[in-house]
Enzyme design. Structure first.
Site, PDB file in Angstrom:
ATOM      1  N   HIS A   1      -1.455  -0.542  14.918  1.00  0.00           N
ATOM      2  CA  HIS A   1      -1.922   0.482  14.403  1.00  0.00           C
ATOM      3  C   HIS A   1      -3.146   0.867  13.835  1.00  0.00           C
ATOM      4  CE1 HIS A   1      -1.401  -0.443  10.006  1.00  0.00           C
ATOM      5  NE2 HIS A   1      -1.343  -1.482  10.569  1.00  0.00           N
TER       6      HIS A   1
ATOM      7  N   TYR B   1       9.911  -0.120   9.035  1.00  0.00           N
ATOM      8  CA  TYR B   1       8.590  -0.423   9.330  1.00  0.00           C
ATOM      9  C   TYR B   1       8.142   0.624  10.176  1.00  0.00           C
ATOM     10  CZ  TYR B   1       4.560  -3.379  10.132  1.00  0.00           C
ATOM     11  OH  TYR B   1       3.507  -4.134  10.043  1.00  0.00           O
TER      12      TYR B   1
ATOM     13  N   GLU C   1      -6.688  -5.862   9.183  1.00  0.00           N
ATOM     14  CA  GLU C   1      -5.911  -5.365   8.114  1.00  0.00           C
ATOM     15  C   GLU C   1      -6.050  -6.471   7.145  1.00  0.00           C
ATOM     16  OE1 GLU C   1      -2.676  -2.807   8.095  1.00  0.00           O
ATOM     17  OE2 GLU C   1      -3.070  -2.148   5.892  1.00  0.00           O
TER      18      GLU C   1
ATOM     19  N   ASP D   1      -4.178  -7.902   4.920  1.00  0.00           N
ATOM     20  CA  ASP D   1      -2.874  -9.052   4.966  1.00  0.00           C
ATOM     21  C   ASP D   1      -2.905  -9.972   5.911  1.00  0.00           C
ATOM     22  OD1 ASP D   1      -2.562  -6.686   6.577  1.00  0.00           O
ATOM     23  OD2 ASP D   1      -0.310  -6.967   6.677  1.00  0.00           O
TER      24      ASP D   1
ATOM     25  N   HIS E   1       0.833  -1.356   0.081  1.00  0.00           N
ATOM     26  CA  HIS E   1       0.042  -0.122   0.131  1.00  0.00           C
ATOM     27  C   HIS E   1       0.901   1.204   0.034  1.00  0.00           C
ATOM     28  CE1 HIS E   1       0.402   0.180   4.467  1.00  0.00           C
ATOM     29  NE2 HIS E   1      -0.431  -0.622   4.580  1.00  0.00           N
TER      30      HIS E   1
ATOM     31  N   HIS F   1       4.660 -10.017  10.663  1.00  0.00           N
ATOM     32  CA  HIS F   1       5.605  -9.739   9.696  1.00  0.00           C
ATOM     33  C   HIS F   1       7.034 -10.217  10.146  1.00  0.00           C
ATOM     34  CE1 HIS F   1       2.395  -8.083   7.289  1.00  0.00           C
ATOM     35  NE2 HIS F   1       2.113  -7.154   8.225  1.00  0.00           N
TER      36      HIS F   1
ATOM     37  N   ASP G   1       1.153  -6.555  14.055  1.00  0.00           N
ATOM     38  CA  ASP G   1       2.114  -5.689  13.291  1.00  0.00           C
ATOM     39  C   ASP G   1       3.375  -5.199  14.067  1.00  0.00           C
ATOM     40  OD1 ASP G   1       1.085  -5.873  10.965  1.00  0.00           O
ATOM     41  OD2 ASP G   1      -0.079  -3.962  10.911  1.00  0.00           O
TER      42      ASP G   1
ATOM     43  N   HIS H   1      -5.629  -8.363  14.487  1.00  0.00           N
ATOM     44  CA  HIS H   1      -5.520  -7.384  13.569  1.00  0.00           C
ATOM     45  C   HIS H   1      -6.455  -7.428  12.289  1.00  0.00           C
ATOM     46  CE1 HIS H   1      -4.301  -3.509  11.646  1.00  0.00           C
ATOM     47  NE2 HIS H   1      -2.884  -4.073  10.956  1.00  0.00           N
TER      48      HIS H   1
HETATM   49 FE1  FEO Z   1      -1.583  -3.652   9.590  1.00  0.00          FE
HETATM   50 FE2  FEO Z   1       0.198  -6.036   8.504  1.00  0.00          FE
HETATM   51  O1  FEO Z   1      -1.145  -5.187   8.662  1.00  0.00           O
END
Ligand code: FEO
Length: 401
Positions: free
Chosen positions: A148, A195, A84, A86, A28, A228, A167, A82
């Site tokens: 976040h 990051y 999001e 991903d 993104h 991640h 994250d 989370h």
């Molecule tokens: Fe905030 Fe890895 O997604």
């Protein structure tokens, strides 16, 4: 013969069952030259639990890794730390395949997932501080709102002393290695700081509070498992110490000079400013915006004391790439920066004033009037740019402890 996608044991009861995305180069709008991973974790408790899922197109990789340990239909609980995409892009598909008894998320996660999945799955809320029994062990939840996203939370498996941090403490780094001690610390610091700068910087104060809160909770931590990059099993104190430094955004002698140029006049000014910065004892980092990605500029700003931005004027505007970086960096809300605007122009010259206004809006402390040069800078103009660099370096020295 082992299957192509195997789970990796990370503690007595926990397996990594995520996916490695070797190919993504844009997350993104954040450049990811080393790809990334989408980490998910399987807890082999009486209540078999899956913590997070993966991006939609990696769903099969996740399922193969789970199947390398257990029959996926044994999963009774899915935790979404989370929402999001991903980490939840495959959630509906995985839930349909394994039919868990329950899916849980934070109260805000329930709302976000309802909007993402349009009611395709039912999700129950778990509260901050709540503990769920998994039969022979417990899983506790810690809300980390706005770290976040509004739904973000951690969960903690006391039996194995594993903290799942979505994250937080992550990085975009695809590798065959799963653990921090298998990778070069300089690489880890570089990717973790990028990051932090691009994902977490707007929430710096909350990170300061979180670090304080984690200290107060007194969790014993053998393993910290983000969503991640590598899993922290030896260097968590080190990355936590870096977070404690980064959230404060204390000024350094590093000065980021970001600019674009049409006919090299603004570029000449940028290099003269850099010369003055270096002569004054600062450390200039130059980014010409058609050569540097915005996320690399952000990474450099994280540990800088100055942000100096140059633009030519084109059609009564600042240069589009400069508008892009100012918009992006403004959103990341960096603090404790001094700076200045500069650039060349032909006849109208609005661009530099626009940059100046944008720096003011992001609360960069301007220590000079905008420096404008018509058409091509001469020796006197370049001496002025050099002097601006020296002035900024002198000011930085007064601010760095
Ligand atoms: Fe905030 Fe890895 O997604």
């Amino acid at each position: 013969m082992p299957g192509p996608f195997r789970a990796v044991k990370i503690s007595e009861h926990v397996y990594w069952v995520g996916a490695i995305d070797w190919s993504t180069r844009d997350f993104h709008g954040y450049s990811t030259p080393r790809g990334t991973t989408y980490n998910a974790y399987l807890i082999l408790a009486d209540t078999v639990t899956l913590v997070d899922t993966v991006k939609a197109q990696y769903r099969d990789e996740l399922m193969y890794r789970i199947a390398s340990v257990i029959d996926p239909s044994e999963i009774s609980l899915i935790v979404s730390n989370h929402a999001e995409q991903d980490h939840t892009g495959s959630l509906v598909s995985v839930a349909r395949a394994v039919r868990p008894d329950r899916i849980v998320a934070s109260p805000m996660g329930v709302k976000v997932l309802a909007r993402h999945t349009h009611g395709a799955i039912e999700v129950d809320p778990v509260k901050d501080g709540e503990t769920l029994s998994l039969g022979n062990m417990d899983l506790s939840f810690i809300e980390t709102r706005m770290l976040h996203w509004p739904d973000s939370m951690f969960c903690y498996l006391r039996a194995d002393e594993v903290l799942f941090t979505q994250d937080a403490f992550g990085m975009h780094l695809a590798s065959s290695e799963r653990f921090d001690d298998e990778l070069d610390p300089a690489l880890l610091e570089s990717e973790a700081s990028k990051y932090f700068a691009n994902i977490l910087l707007p929430y710096s104060k909350l990170i300061g509070k979180l670090i304080g809160r984690m200290g107060g909770l007194g969790l014993s931590l053998k393993t910290v498992a983000p969503d991640h990059g590598p899993i922290w099993r030896t260097r968590f104190d080190w990355i936590a110490g870096l977070y404690d430094r980064w959230w404060k955004q204390e000024p350094t002698l590093k000065a980021v000079v970001t600019y674009d140029t049409m006919w090299q006049s603004t570029a000449l000014m940028a290099r003269a400013i850099a010369g003055g910065l270096a002569a004054g004892g600062a450390s200039p980092q130059l980014h010409q915006l058609r050569a540097s990605h915005r996320s690399d500029v952000a990474a450099d700003i994280l540990e800088s004391g100055a942000f100096i931005v140059g633009s030519p004027t084109i059609n009564n505007q600042m240069f589009p790439s400069v508008a892009d970086i100012l918009c992006y960096i403004n959103g990341l809300r960096p603090t404790n920066l001094i700076g200045a605007a500069f650039g060349s122009y032909g006849w109208s010259g609005e661009g530099v004033a626009m940059v100046n206004d944008a720096l003011k809006e992001m609360k960069v402390e301007l220590i000079s009037e905008p420096l404008r040069v018509q058409f091509v800078p001469d020796e006197e103009d370049l001496a002025g740019a050099w002097a601006l660099g020296e002035t900024i370096a002198a000011e930085l020295k007064t601010r760095v402890g």
